[in-house]
Design a protein around this motif. Sequence first.
Motif, PDB file in Angstrom:
ATOM      1  N   VAL A   1       6.099  -0.758   7.670  1.00 11.62           N
ATOM      2  CA  VAL A   1       5.907   0.536   7.027  1.00 11.62           C
ATOM      3  C   VAL A   1       7.286   1.105   6.720  1.00 11.62           C
ATOM      4  O   VAL A   1       8.132   1.204   7.613  1.00 11.62           O
TER       5      VAL A   1
ATOM      6  N   LEU B   1       0.832  -1.208   0.000  1.00 10.23           N
ATOM      7  CA  LEU B   1       0.000   0.000   0.000  1.00 10.23           C
ATOM      8  C   LEU B   1       0.863   1.252   0.000  1.00 10.23           C
ATOM      9  O   LEU B   1       1.869   1.322   0.701  1.00 10.23           O
ATOM     10  N   ASP B   2       0.435   2.252  -0.772  1.00  5.96           N
ATOM     11  CA  ASP B   2       1.012   3.593  -0.702  1.00  5.96           C
ATOM     12  C   ASP B   2      -0.130   4.579  -0.505  1.00  5.96           C
ATOM     13  O   ASP B   2      -0.926   4.807  -1.422  1.00  5.96           O
ATOM     14  N   PRO B   3      -0.249   5.184   0.692  1.00  6.14           N
ATOM     15  CA  PRO B   3      -1.367   6.098   0.953  1.00  6.14           C
ATOM     16  C   PRO B   3      -1.188   7.482   0.357  1.00  6.14           C
ATOM     17  O   PRO B   3      -2.100   8.304   0.415  1.00  6.14           O
TER      18      PRO B   3
ATOM     19  N   SER C   1      -6.069  10.694   2.542  1.00  3.17           N
ATOM     20  CA  SER C   1      -5.560   9.538   3.273  1.00  3.17           C
ATOM     21  C   SER C   1      -5.545   9.711   4.785  1.00  3.17           C
ATOM     22  O   SER C   1      -5.223   8.772   5.500  1.00  3.17           O
TER      23      SER C   1
ATOM     24  N   LEU D   1      -2.696  -2.897   8.307  1.00  2.00           N
ATOM     25  CA  LEU D   1      -1.564  -3.818   8.300  1.00  2.00           C
ATOM     26  C   LEU D   1      -1.903  -5.152   8.945  1.00  2.00           C
ATOM     27  O   LEU D   1      -2.647  -5.215   9.929  1.00  2.00           O
TER      28      LEU D   1
ATOM     29  N   CYS E   1      -2.923   3.434   8.287  1.00  4.32           N
ATOM     30  CA  CYS E   1      -2.138   2.307   7.765  1.00  4.32           C
ATOM     31  C   CYS E   1      -2.063   1.185   8.790  1.00  4.32           C
ATOM     32  O   CYS E   1      -2.156  -0.002   8.441  1.00  4.32           O
TER      33      CYS E   1
ATOM     34  N   LEU F   1      -0.585   7.406   9.082  1.00  3.96           N
ATOM     35  CA  LEU F   1       0.066   6.194   9.579  1.00  3.96           C
ATOM     36  C   LEU F   1      -0.851   5.412  10.522  1.00  3.96           C
ATOM     37  O   LEU F   1      -0.794   4.178  10.557  1.00  3.96           O
TER      38      LEU F   1
ATOM     39  N   VAL G   1       3.622  -1.102   3.746  1.00  2.00           N
ATOM     40  CA  VAL G   1       3.308   0.256   3.307  1.00  2.00           C
ATOM     41  C   VAL G   1       4.618   0.915   2.893  1.00  2.00           C
ATOM     42  O   VAL G   1       5.601   0.875   3.637  1.00  2.00           O
TER      43      VAL G   1
ATOM     44  N   LEU H   1      -8.005   7.124   5.823  1.00  2.00           N
ATOM     45  CA  LEU H   1      -7.608   6.017   4.971  1.00  2.00           C
ATOM     46  C   LEU H   1      -8.525   4.793   5.007  1.00  2.00           C
ATOM     47  O   LEU H   1      -8.975   4.328   3.947  1.00  2.00           O
TER      48      LEU H   1
ATOM     49  N   THR I   1       5.824   4.681   1.425  1.00  2.00           N
ATOM     50  CA  THR I   1       5.326   6.011   1.097  1.00  2.00           C
ATOM     51  C   THR I   1       6.360   7.061   1.468  1.00  2.00           C
ATOM     52  O   THR I   1       7.429   6.752   2.015  1.00  2.00           O
TER      53      THR I   1
END
Length: 309
Positions: A225, A85-87, A141, A219, A215, A212, A159, A144, A161
């Motif tokens: 991350v 994932l990339d937020p 995000s 996760l 995220c 975060l 993650v 998110l 980013t």
Amino acid sequence: MTEPRPPFHPGDSHDSEPPCPSASDLAALLAEGYLGSVWLTGQTASRDLRRGRYTPESLAHPGKMLPTIPRYAIRTYTNPGDVVLDPMAGIGTTIIEAMHLGRRGVGVEYEAEWVAKAADNIRRTVQAGAPGHGEIYQGDSTELPALLPASLEGQVSLVVTSPPYGSSTHGHARTPGPRRGKVRKINHRYGGVDNLAYRSHGELADGFTAILAGCRALLRPGGHVVVTARPYRRHGELIDIPGMVVAAGLNAGLELVEECIALICGVRDGVIIPRASFFQQKNIRDAIATGDPQWLVQHEDVVILRASS
């Protein structure tokens, strides 16, 4: 998923590795995803890494992540089929590299322009026969979990980013017209002023903490991350973005695993090949000329965090 291999540092002694690998041996290890404090991710210039892999139109984004950085992280912390994932996906670099490595790349991007360009890159990657899957969503995000399918909760393995840098981005240096003239910046803005990139440092820290935290909810236990960041100067003052990232991760309930550096310069026979922008080099020269001994930053700080098992 298998646990990542223990960190390898040049000069360490390991039963399975030579005590002092050569530069070529080390580069080969890192290319296979072997953990190390220094990631040799700048050996090839970004334009060459992206040529034929990304649409030319998407290269206008001012804050693109060097493709070898997510590539390295994905190889190290995930297995084929895992969700990455990339937020703050931009033009989808993390997604595209995940697809080429047989993972499911998922991205969220705030600006409609970059969402469209990321979608173009995903289509291009599918047409190229990449074994993975990619998808891009538009939205803020800081909210998110509400933006993504509920089926992703607890399923993200990694993650990757980077926080936005706002007015510190340099874009491309160009001279107007055939007669040349004063060098100017183009492609150096993310989008509207409501973008998190243009908020105050405190607002950026709060927003990134919220991202975060979102995220963390997505996760899987033990998922990682990876955040790349570097300090920048605002009106001469050094802004500690990597420190902000660490604090945001801890405040979001993640564990700090390690801090590494990812080179954005090349290294040939022990000599650094800088890849800094025209304006970065000019700013450093101007600072030195006024007696301010600044250095040209040629790496990204890499903050590695983990969700509790």
